[in-house]
Structure formats: C-alpha cells, structure tokens
Design a protein around this motif. Structure first.
Motif, short mmCIF file in Angstrom:
data_model
loop_
_atom_site.label_atom_id
_atom_site.label_comp_id
_atom_site.label_asym_id
_atom_site.label_seq_id
_atom_site.Cartn_x
_atom_site.Cartn_y
_atom_site.Cartn_z
N HIS A 16 0.94 -1.19 10.16
CA HIS A 16 0.78 0.08 9.48
C HIS A 16 0.70 1.19 10.52
CE1 HIS A 16 -0.71 -2.76 6.37
NE2 HIS A 16 -0.07 -1.93 5.56
N ALA A 17 1.38 2.28 10.23
CA ALA A 17 1.40 3.39 11.19
C ALA A 17 -0.03 3.85 11.49
CB ALA A 17 2.22 4.55 10.63
N ALA A 18 -0.89 3.81 10.48
CA ALA A 18 -2.27 4.25 10.69
C ALA A 18 -2.99 3.34 11.68
CB ALA A 18 -3.02 4.30 9.37
N GLU A 19 -2.63 2.03 11.66
CA GLU A 19 -3.26 1.11 12.61
C GLU A 19 -2.88 1.47 14.03
OE1 GLU A 19 -3.48 -3.29 11.33
OE2 GLU A 19 -1.86 -2.40 10.17
N GLN A 20 -1.62 1.87 14.18
CA GLN A 20 -1.14 2.27 15.50
C GLN A 20 -1.95 3.45 16.02
OE1 GLN A 20 3.04 2.06 15.82
NE2 GLN A 20 3.18 3.81 17.15
N ARG A 21 -2.52 4.20 15.10
CA ARG A 21 -3.31 5.38 15.48
C ARG A 21 -4.80 5.09 15.43
NH1 ARG A 21 1.40 6.50 13.19
NH2 ARG A 21 2.65 8.06 14.27
N CYS A 55 0.83 -1.22 0.00
CA CYS A 55 0.00 0.00 0.00
C CYS A 55 0.85 1.26 0.00
CB CYS A 55 -0.96 0.00 1.18
SG CYS A 55 -0.17 0.11 2.78
N ARG A 56 2.22 1.10 0.09
CA ARG A 56 3.18 2.22 0.01
C ARG A 56 3.03 3.19 1.16
NH1 ARG A 56 0.47 3.47 -5.02
NH2 ARG A 56 1.23 5.59 -4.79
#
Ligand SMILES: [Zn+2]
Ligand SMILES: [Zn+2]
Length: 221
Positions: free
Chosen positions: A55-60, A36-37
């Motif tokens: 994924h960094a977004a998952e961490q958030r 997903c880059r």
C-alpha cells in the motif's frame, strides 16, 4: 502484512536518460488494492521483476491490516485516491514526473566497539553499519496531490511541502533524531519530483481516477 524491513537505508536515484518529453509518453496504469480501494506501489529486484506490492501509505510509514490485492485502477469502481504526499484522503490533482526509484538496503549488522558496549550497553555508538541490497522501490510517474499539497507544488515551495508532509507523518518517523533523516529523504524525493515535473496537471473527478488533462502537453511529438 508484507515482511517488515528493518530500518532500510535509502538512496534515491533517477533512471538514466530522463528527458522532459518523457513525461508525455504513455504511463502504465497504476495498480490499486481491490480490497481497500487504495493505491499500491511496487518493489522489484535486480532483474526488474516485481517482488512485492505494498500500500502506498505503508511506503510512507503508515500501517495496513491486510495484504494488497493488486488490480488496475480503472477496474475499481470507486477508488479512494489519497494524496501521495501527505496521505490526505481527498486528492484533487494528478502530477506527472519522471519515475523515481529508491534502492533500499537492509541493515545486516551494526558494529560497535567492545569497550563502548561494555560501558554504555545499548547506548553504544555504532562504528559501522553493514548493509545488503534489499529491493528497489518504484515511486511511480503519477503523483496525486490534495489541494493543500498542490498549492505548494504550484508555488514550487519545496520546504513548505516537506513541512506539511512531515507534520502528517506518524510520530515514529518524525520524533527526535528521526525528523532530520525523514526531512532529508523527503527533500531528495521531492527535489526530483520538482525537477522533472510535467508542465500540466490533471484534475481528479468521479469516474476519472487518472485525471482530466485540459492542457495536454501532447502537442509535442
Ligand atoms: Zn488494501
Ligand atoms: Zn496532501
């Protein structure tokens, strides 16, 4: 999907011996997901061994529909650099600060009083919560920021930044009583970012996912 960790109890800490000049030392290249880059973060165990990428977004608090495929960012032709604060898709700046790690604890038991449970059932108050160490989360030394978040950072406007990020978070993290807890975690995390922020920042440009640093702080030894 990485395993879902239910309600991790977090306690932020900074690695010891954090000095401002640490910020000018070389930083390992960040990993991105080949599929997903987008940026990945790491979790490691007590021995410092990486046990999971996510994924960094998952961490958030956001969800992802595939497993991360870790690749150094410079090997990804056109990485999508999201804001590490509010997850907006168009990060403009890279900031550097001391690496921050968070110990997440997994809840193993919630203890309620018998009488309370009988009268209130699932509304029973939790008397005690037992936890065990689940993993250590590294937040990294590079933080990308969109222009809106960067404006708050440049102004050292901690509460403005927290408010902006909380507004962009999924409702499950900011609904009702969750809001106070979420804002508290953001306060801890961003306070450390502000406290250890390097004086310069890099501008993200096509072909420069690590940013162009015009005022390199490299004059120092
Ligand atoms: Zn991905
Ligand atoms: Zn942002």
């Amino acid at each position: 999907m990485p395993p879902h960790i239910p309600h991790p109890e977090e306690s932020a800490r900074l690695p010891e011996a954090v000095a401002p000049h640490t910020n000018t030392a070389p930083v390992p290249e960040p990993f991105y997901c080949r599929r997903c880059r987008r940026a990945l973060n790491i979790r490691f165990n007590d021995l410092g061994i990486i046990v999971e990428y996510l994924h960094a977004a998952e961490q958030r608090g956001h969800r992802s529909d595939h497993r991360p495929e870790p690749t150094p960012v410079t090997e990804i032709p056109d990485p999508i650099i999201e804001c590490d604060f509010c997850t907006a898709p168009d990060a403009a700046w890279i900031y550097r600060c001391a690496n921050q790690v968070t110990d997440a604890r997994r809840v193993t038991a919630r203890v309620v009083a018998v009488g309370d449970y009988q009268s209130r059932h699932h509304a029973a108050r939790v008397r005690r919560t037992d936890t065990e160490h689940a993993f250590t989360q590294a937040w990294g030394e590079r933080w990308s920021a969109c222009q809106g978040c960067a404006d708050h950072i440049e102004a050292r406007d901690l509460y403005g930044l927290i408010g902006r990020v909380a507004d962009a978070m999924p409702a499950k993290l900011t609904r009702g009583k969750h809001l106070m807890r979420t804002r508290g975690q953001l306060h801890d995390r961003y306070s450390d970012v502000f406290d250890t922020l390097a004086p310069s920042r890099g501008r993200i440009a096509p072909g420069h996912p690590l940013g162009i640093w015009t005022h390199q702080a490299g004059e120092a030894p």
